[in-house]
Design an enzyme around this catalytic site. Structure first.
Site, PDB file in Angstrom:
ATOM      1  N   CYS A 190       1.001  -1.172  -0.047  1.00 35.67           N
ATOM      2  CA  CYS A 190      -0.187  -0.062   0.108  1.00 35.67           C
ATOM      3  C   CYS A 190       0.822   1.242   0.076  1.00 35.67           C
ATOM      4  O   CYS A 190       1.720   1.448   0.977  1.00 35.67           O
ATOM      5  CB  CYS A 190      -1.018  -0.105   1.350  1.00 35.67           C
ATOM      6  SG  CYS A 190      -1.944   1.565   1.429  1.00 35.67           S
ATOM      7  N   CYS A 240      -0.672   4.248   2.380  1.00 36.67           N
ATOM      8  CA  CYS A 240      -0.789   4.125   3.752  1.00 36.67           C
ATOM      9  C   CYS A 240      -0.278   2.773   4.170  1.00 36.67           C
ATOM     10  O   CYS A 240       0.905   2.528   4.085  1.00 36.67           O
ATOM     11  CB  CYS A 240      -2.085   4.599   4.290  1.00 36.67           C
ATOM     12  SG  CYS A 240      -3.575   3.730   3.378  1.00 36.67           S
ATOM     13  N   SER A 241      -1.097   2.003   4.532  1.00 40.65           N
ATOM     14  CA  SER A 241      -0.511   0.687   5.125  1.00 40.65           C
ATOM     15  C   SER A 241      -1.702  -0.422   5.203  1.00 40.65           C
ATOM     16  O   SER A 241      -1.729  -1.390   5.692  1.00 40.65           O
ATOM     17  CB  SER A 241      -0.132   0.680   6.500  1.00 40.65           C
ATOM     18  OG  SER A 241      -1.344   1.268   7.248  1.00 40.65           O
ATOM     19  N   CYS A 242      -2.565  -0.385   3.985  1.00 40.57           N
ATOM     20  CA  CYS A 242      -3.736  -1.436   3.716  1.00 40.57           C
ATOM     21  C   CYS A 242      -3.044  -2.872   3.747  1.00 40.57           C
ATOM     22  O   CYS A 242      -2.061  -2.881   2.819  1.00 40.57           O
ATOM     23  CB  CYS A 242      -4.352  -0.866   2.593  1.00 40.57           C
ATOM     24  SG  CYS A 242      -5.232   0.852   2.654  1.00 40.57           S
TER      25      CYS A 242
END
Lengths: 99, 212, 108
Positions: free
Chosen positions: B113, B116-118
């Protein structure tokens, strides 16, 4: 909402500045890829980010790009790809056929 | 661009013996204010933490092993990842759709991602620090082969690499290839070969893999 | 014009450096921050949407983004959204933080 583009269709990501909150990464702007699948209709994150309802829902696509079209200096082989989810309002019919 | 932190999400300070950090204080204060205002209860918070603790790579590994041993299940997994995981009794939440991407002899998949940090957290728990790091997020989309090599995975040029940037409402898990020499293994034994990194796509299982 | 983008939108940016694969086990306070978001974003409450959390994180500025740890960014953004929403005031939060600091100091 009816999806405007079909799987297999070539699409170009709009070139526009990133304002507010959005989920279209900068590195695909202006790039042409192919619709890999239609993911469905989803609330618009650009509105949800400001506590609005994000309606109407927008069609979301998974678009597959050839790495060499994104990074001119890409070092890997021709077939390598990157898939990115992009909302319909960031897409337009392919302006040119790349590669 | 700042390189002062080496591009990684540095470990937070330990919380118990020293004084609380500003952010730890803020977490306690926010939580207590919300409990006082009846937004939720202390029990709700505790249960939510427990729920996340129960989400581990072992859950994803069980899904992979089932797909390796049951062709009809694998078909369902590739068709609708969320439903196939729920079929295994997993609580996938309602917030995203899981897409399983299959490694084959000629295709290798990796997930990231960049925004962000999906991460497929309702399936395999919280992501490792490196997944959230600047180094991984900037580089895996541009030089995936160099990044995979750093993880010890050298792929031939004949293998196509597909990177998946989880930018919106889909989350991805890599369905690795079943390793050679595992023909007589049980589903449980197979699951033990599948590590978290195999499902992110920075590793591949081998008959000798020991899942951590 | 279209090259203008946020610090968080980092795919392909140069200077990433080698990937540090050493991880850390999440501390309880970090898991609680995560739990707060899960509870607040649950449709039954809908007090902080995930996209609001992200918008808040993206607006903290490049230097804070790099200096704060992951869940430090989260609690910063969650709390800012709750203040915007009027769930509590910044004065209430400040007083509560001071109260907890005193309480924790006397407990040590």
């Amino acid at each position: 909402m009816t999806a405007r583009f079909r799987p297999g269709e070539a699409v170009t990501v709009r070139r526009a500045p990133s304002i507010g909150h959005l989920r279209t990464p900068h590195y695909v702007k202006g790039r042409t890829g192919v619709v890999e699948r239609i993911c469905g209709d989803f609330a618009n994150p650009e509105e949800l980010a400001y506590a609005r309802d994000g309606l109407p829902r927008r069609a979301l696509y998974r678009v597959r790009f050839n790495q060499r079209h994104i990074w001119p200096d890409y070092g890997g082989p021709e077939g390598d790809t990157i898939d990115v989810e992009i909302f319909e309002h960031w897409l337009e019919p392919a302006r040119e056929v790349e590669g | 661009m700042s390189d002062s932190h080496g591009g990684h999400d540095h470990a937070p300070p330990p919380g118990h013996d020293g004084p609380l950090t500003y952010y730890q204080l803020k977490e306690i204060a926010v939580r207590e204010l919300l409990i006082e205002k009846s937004v939720f209860t202390a029990d709700d918070v505790r249960r939510e933490v427990e729920k996340m603790d129960q989400r581990t790579p072992a859950k994803g590994a069980a899904v992979v092993a089932r797909a390796w041993t049951d062709p009809a299940y694998k078909e369902r997994l590739l068709e609708n990842g969320t439903a196939a995981c729920e079929e295994m009794g997993l609580d996938m939440g309602q917030t995203y759709y899981l897409v399983a991407v299959e490694n084959t002899e000629s295709v290798h998949n990796a997930i990231v991602c960049t925004l962000c940090s999906c991460y497929p957290r309702t399936l395999i728990g919280l992501p490792p620090d490196w997944y959230k790091s600047r180094a991984y997020r900037t580089r895996i989309v541009r030089e995936p082969r160099a990044v995979l090599a750093e993880f010890g995975l050298e792929l031939p040029e004949s293998t196509v690499i597909r990177v998946h940037d989880s930018t919106a409402d889909m989350r991805y898990m890599v369905l690795p290839r079943r390793p050679d020499g595992t023909g007589d293994m049980s589903e449980e034994e197979l699951a033990a070969l599948v590590t978290r990194d195999c499902m992110i796509g920075v590793a591949v299982p081998t008959a000798e893999t020991v899942a951590s | 014009m279209d090259d203008h983008h946020g610090h968080h939108d980092m795919g392909g940016e140069p200077g990433g450096g080698p990937i540090d694969q050493t991880g850390h086990d999440y501390a309880l306070w970090e898991k609680r921050v995560d739990a707060l978001l899960m509870l607040l974003s649950n449709p039954s409450r809908a007090l902080v949407r995930v996209d609001e959390l992200r918008r808040g994180i993206e607006s903290i500025g490049p230097s804070a983004y790099e200096e704060l740890t992951y869940y430090e960014r989260w609690i910063t953004s969650i709390s800012n959204v709750l203040i915007e929403r009027g769930v509590y005031t910044s004065d209430e939060l400040g007083r509560k933080m001071a109260e907890i600091e005193t309480r924790e100091e006397s407990a040590r």
